[in-house]
Scaffold this motif. Structure first.
Motif, PDB file in Angstrom:
ATOM      1  N   ASP A 324     -19.330 -23.380  13.132  1.00 19.58           N
ATOM      2  CA  ASP A 324     -18.304 -23.113  12.126  1.00 19.58           C
ATOM      3  C   ASP A 324     -17.299 -22.085  12.634  1.00 19.58           C
ATOM      4  N   LYS A 327     -15.186 -23.753  15.340  1.00 22.87           N
ATOM      5  CA  LYS A 327     -14.249 -24.765  14.828  1.00 22.87           C
ATOM      6  C   LYS A 327     -12.982 -24.111  14.293  1.00 22.87           C
ATOM      7  N   SER A 328     -13.170 -22.972  13.609  1.00 23.22           N
ATOM      8  CA  SER A 328     -11.979 -22.351  13.014  1.00 23.22           C
ATOM      9  C   SER A 328     -11.394 -21.263  13.909  1.00 23.22           C
ATOM     10  N   SER A 329     -11.850 -21.179  15.162  1.00 25.35           N
ATOM     11  CA  SER A 329     -11.322 -20.148  16.061  1.00 25.35           C
ATOM     12  C   SER A 329      -9.932 -20.525  16.566  1.00 25.35           C
ATOM     13  N   LYS A 330      -9.152 -19.501  16.934  1.00 26.14           N
ATOM     14  CA  LYS A 330      -7.798 -19.736  17.445  1.00 26.14           C
ATOM     15  C   LYS A 330      -7.774 -20.661  18.662  1.00 26.14           C
ATOM     16  N   ASN A 332      -9.678 -22.885  19.588  1.00 28.77           N
ATOM     17  CA  ASN A 332     -10.026 -24.267  19.261  1.00 28.77           C
ATOM     18  C   ASN A 332      -8.846 -24.948  18.569  1.00 28.77           C
ATOM     19  N   LYS A 333      -8.236 -24.202  17.611  1.00 27.31           N
ATOM     20  CA  LYS A 333      -7.102 -24.775  16.876  1.00 27.31           C
ATOM     21  C   LYS A 333      -5.900 -24.988  17.784  1.00 27.31           C
ATOM     22  N   ASN A 334      -5.693 -24.025  18.715  1.00 31.58           N
ATOM     23  CA  ASN A 334      -4.537 -24.137  19.615  1.00 31.58           C
ATOM     24  C   ASN A 334      -4.834 -24.968  20.859  1.00 31.58           C
ATOM     25  N   LYS A 335      -6.011 -25.627  20.832  1.00 35.20           N
ATOM     26  CA  LYS A 335      -6.433 -26.464  21.962  1.00 35.20           C
ATOM     27  C   LYS A 335      -6.424 -25.707  23.287  1.00 35.20           C
ATOM     28  N   ILE A 340     -12.786 -29.209  23.156  1.00 29.66           N
ATOM     29  CA  ILE A 340     -12.512 -28.870  21.769  1.00 29.66           C
ATOM     30  C   ILE A 340     -13.763 -29.167  20.932  1.00 29.66           C
ATOM     31  N   ASP A 342     -15.187 -30.337  17.710  1.00 34.92           N
ATOM     32  CA  ASP A 342     -14.757 -30.939  16.449  1.00 34.92           C
ATOM     33  C   ASP A 342     -15.909 -31.317  15.537  1.00 34.92           C
ATOM     34  N   HIS A 352     -17.155 -21.504  25.262  1.00 30.86           N
ATOM     35  CA  HIS A 352     -17.480 -21.251  23.846  1.00 30.86           C
ATOM     36  C   HIS A 352     -18.438 -20.078  23.710  1.00 30.86           C
TER      37      HIS A 352
END
Ligand code: 4AD
Ligand code: MG
Length: 477
Positions: A324, A327-330, A332-335, A340, A342, A352
């Protein structure tokens, strides 16, 4: 007269008596001052040569790298930087060293160059310090377990079981490459091999260790392990040393407590014993970090990092929570991650692990309850039917340093798991016997010794913390 170790000479309080020292010349300045090192300590002893009464021939032979024996009076030093020195009355060259050819010049060498000269790099301050720290850490490992009543077990290096699945294996064989004996259907006929079966170098002593824990109660192994993975990283070796405790009646929480206590103990032991070496390595790291951009520099010095680990609880986080967070880490979001995250079930990569430890929690982390699918067959299945009682300990700058679990003690569950994975039950008959005769809850873990040495010395490449590293395309020495 017997010679005295440099360490003892420097620590001694009694001066004005005759002493003898033997070692290797680090530098020779002004035709007068030898910095002599014998490996007992990072510190050199200064030996003041009476150059007026020493033949030129001898003075010329006092070169960096030469082995010498000096006899003289131990006196309080006039110069800065040392407390005592030897006023030499007799100097003997034991072994010459051609200054034109000796690779370890008294200057800064790159770590790559030193790796190519692994047989001489121990004569530098850095490698002397690293290898003394390594030696102290290994002693601390035995001290810890012996104090706690664990028994030291030597599991086989040549193994006939390849069911662990921890990594690719190196084959051990005495069969010829040409004219290899074949069975009727063209397969290699291992019946004709030395052991009459396929054998490999071990990837872990765990399975054999478990059988011992189920008799001696608490055991540990500490030996070489081999993995033929083609991972050319700064964290992987093809030959490395692993410490594997295994304890009957321990559950996963006990296992985590043991691992955390153990790591803190060996670090403390080494900090207490290796002050001079660690101070040197701390400064080495500071100098190295000066060449890095500000953002990549560590906020703590080496000794601060070690204290931090000793003084703080490791953060215990379930795999599900970690996913969790990721998934919501920067990144991860900014690829920004190469892989990644998901969905639940993804295997964690070192990027990670390091994000969790270095950016999110900023302390050592124990991740537990991993998906059964990404972990070994012998781990205890949880009631949810999809996670297992695994634990990995993640360290800043290192990533995974420990992998362990509570073991599946229920024969029927274990048999099902083995069948699902297509492993031949017959291969593991002896392992399964522990579940047939007096099975019990038990747990253990494996700590990669070189990864621990990496952390404690502040080095960044695993090839620099083992005497003669074995990596893909490299088995020199
Ligand atoms: O996580 P691993 O593969 O676990 C086992 O082998 C279990 N049988 C241990 C057990 O439960 N008794 O390896 C354990 C540790 C890793 O966490 C890592 O520190 C180290 O061994 N390691 C390596 N170190 C250097 N080079 C490699 N190629 C390594 N592979 C694993
Ligand atoms: Mg692992």
């Amino acid at each position: 007269m017997k010679h005295t170790k440099v360490k003892d000479l420097l620590n001694g309080t009694k001066t004005l008596h005759e002493v003898k020292a033997k070692g290797w010349v680090r530098t020779f300045r002004n035709n007068q001052f030898i910095a002599l090192n014998d490996g007992s300590t990072i510190n050199n002893i200064q030996c003041v040569v009476d150059f007026e009464n020493t033949p030129d021939e001898t003075l010329k032979r006092i070169t960096t790298g030469a082995a010498v024996s000096v006899t003289g009076t131990l006196v309080e030093s006039q110069g800065a930087g040392q407390t005592v020195e030897i006023q030499v009355t007799k100097l003997e060259i034991l072994g010459d060293s051609d200054p034109e050819k000796y690779p370890m010049q008294p200057k800064k060498h790159s770590l790559e160059f030193l790796r190519e000269n692994a047989h001489l790099r121990i004569r530098t301050n850095s490698f002397g310090a690293i290898m003394r720290v390594r030696s102290t850490l290994s002693f601390a490992v035995h001290q810890y377990f012996q104090e706690k009543g664990f028994f030291y077990v030597n599991t086989p290096i040549i193994t006939g079981s390849d069911a662990e699945g921890a990594g690719e294996m190196f084959r051990v064989t005495a069969l010829p490459f040409d004219g290899t004996p074949r069975t009727e259907d063209g397969q290699v006929n291992f019946k004709e091999d030395f052991f009459g079966k396929e054998t490999n170098l071990t990837v872990s002593g765990q399975l054999e260790g478990e059988t011992y824990a189920m008799a001696l109660g608490q055991i540990y192994t500490f030996g070489p392990t081999f993995r033929a993975e083609n991972s050319n990283t700064s964290r992987h070796l093809a030959e490395f040393w692993m410490i594997e405790p295994e304890v009957a009646f321990n559950n996963l929480a006990d296992n985590m407590d043991l691992a955390e206590d153990f790591i803190k103990y060996v670090i403390k032991y080494t900090v207490d014993k290796c002050g001079d070496d660690l101070k040197f390595l701390e400064q080495r790291l500071l100098d190295e970090e000066k060449s890095k951009p500000q953002a990549e520099r560590s906020e703590m010095s080496l000794l601060e990092k070690l204290s931090f680990v000793m003084d703080n609880n490791f953060k215990r986080v379930s795999y599900t929570e970690a996913i969790d967070i990721l998934k919501s880490s920067k990144p991860n979001k900014n690829k920004k991650f190469n892989y990644i995250i998901d969905e639940w079930g993804a295997d964690l990569q070192s990027e990670h692990e390091r994000y969790l430890v270095e950016k999110h929690f900023k302390c050592p982390v124990i991740l537990f309850d991993y998906p059964a699918k990404i972990k070994a067959f012998y781990m205890r299945l949880n009631e949810d039917g999809k996670t297992v009682r695994a634990m990995d300990i993640l360290f800043p700058g290192i990533g995974e340093i420990v992998g362990g679990s509570q073991r599946e003690e229920r024969l029927d569950v274990l048999l099902q798991k083995i069948a699902d994975l297509g492993i031949d039950e017959k291969e593991l008959w002896w392992y399964l016997d522990t579940r047939r005769f007096g099975t019990a809850v038990h747990s253990g873990f494996g700590l990669g010794f070189e990864r621990l040495v990496l952390f404690v010395t502040g080095m960044s490449n695993i090839r620099d913390v083992i005497p003669f590293p074995r990596t893909p395309q490299n088995a020199e020495f």
